[in-house]
Design a protein around this motif. Structure first.
Motif, mmCIF file in Angstrom:
data_model
loop_
_atom_site.group_PDB
_atom_site.id
_atom_site.type_symbol
_atom_site.label_atom_id
_atom_site.label_comp_id
_atom_site.label_asym_id
_atom_site.label_seq_id
_atom_site.Cartn_x
_atom_site.Cartn_y
_atom_site.Cartn_z
ATOM 1 N N ILE A 121 -23.883 45.899 -15.821
ATOM 2 C CA ILE A 121 -25.151 45.478 -15.354
ATOM 3 C C ILE A 121 -26.107 45.631 -16.540
ATOM 4 C CG2 ILE A 121 -27.060 46.285 -13.911
ATOM 5 C CD1 ILE A 121 -24.721 47.051 -12.029
ATOM 6 N N THR A 169 -27.448 43.267 -11.404
ATOM 7 C CA THR A 169 -27.153 42.414 -12.556
ATOM 8 C C THR A 169 -28.150 41.396 -12.533
ATOM 9 O OG1 THR A 169 -24.789 42.860 -12.538
ATOM 10 C CG2 THR A 169 -25.658 40.937 -13.905
ATOM 11 N N SER A 179 -23.603 45.689 -7.467
ATOM 12 C CA SER A 179 -23.558 45.421 -8.833
ATOM 13 C C SER A 179 -24.071 44.052 -9.183
ATOM 14 C CB SER A 179 -22.294 45.652 -9.255
ATOM 15 O OG SER A 179 -21.935 45.196 -10.600
#
Length: 183
Positions: free
Chosen positions: A156, A62, A58
Motif C-alpha cells: 500500500i 491503496t 488493502s
C-alpha cells in the motif's frame, strides 16, 4: 439491497481510519475528507474489478494512498514515507519480535484516577498516533489498528519491509513517549 448494506458495513468500518491516514498525507482535514470521498467513489466505480488478490481493506487503502499522494503532489506537499533519520534507540525499547521490552508505566498502573480530563486511554493513544509523522502514522494505523499484514502495508505504502518495521517501531516509541508524558 444487500450490496448497500455491505457497503455501509465496509464504510462504517474504514471511513474514520481513511480520514486519519489521508490527513497525515495532505495535512488538511477538509482536503483529507475530499480525498476519502474520492476514494469511496472509486471503490464503488471499480468494485467489480476487485479480484481479491489482497484484502478488501488493502485495496481500499491503496486507492486512498494513491489519491492522497496525487493531491499532495498537485498542491505542492510531498510526503515521504522514508524511515531515514536517527535510531531513536529502537533496540532498547523492543525485543527481536517487535514487542515492548518494558511496558509503559502508565499501562501497568492504570486506575480511573489516571484518566485525565475525562478522556479514555484510547483517546490518548489516538491523539498520540495523530501527532506522529505521516509515514509512522500510516504504518501504525494500517498495521496495528487495521490489522493488515506487513506485506499488505508495504504494498500500500510502496516501502520495503525493513522500512515498514522501522516506521512501526518509531511510531510505537512516539506513542509510548506520549503516554509516559501523561504521568
Amino acid at each position: 439491497m444487500g450490496d448497500r448494506a455491505a457497503f455501509e458495513q465496509v464504510y462504517n468500518r474504514h471511513n474514520t481510519t481513511l480520514v486519519r491516514v489521508a490527513t497525515g498525507i495532505v495535512k488538511n482535514c477538509a482536503t483529507a475528507e475530499e480525498v476519502v470521498q474520492e476514494t469511496w467513489i472509486a471503490v464503488l466505480k471499480y468494485i467489480s474489478g476487485f479480484e481479491g488478490r489482497s484484502s478488501l481493506a488493502s485495496w481500499i487503502f491503496t486507492i486512498l494512498i494513491n489519491k492522497a499522494r496525487s493531491r499532495a503532489k498537485r498542491e505542492g506537499r510531498i510526503v515521504s514515507f522514508d524511515g531515514a533519520g536517527e535510531d531513536d534507540n529502537l533496540a532498547a525499547a523492543f525485543d527481536g519480535r517487535g514487542r515492548w521490552k518494558n511496558m509503559p508505566e502508565l499501562w501497568e498502573t492504570l486506575t480511573p484516577e489516571r484518566i485525565l480530563a475525562g478522556r479514555s486511554v484510547m483517546e490518548h493513544v489516538n491523539a498520540a498516533i495523530d501527532a506522529l509523522p505521516p509515514g509512522q502514522r500510516s504504518v501504525i494505523i494500517l498495521r496495528a489498528q487495521q490489522g493488515l499484514d506487513a506485506e499488505e502495508v508495504c504494498a500500500i505504502l510502496g516501502i520495503s519491509e525493513g522500512n515498514m518495521r522501522v516506521l512501526l517501531h518509531r511510531a510505537r516509541l512516539g506513542v509510548r513517549a506520549a503516554l509516559d508524558g501523561l504521568m
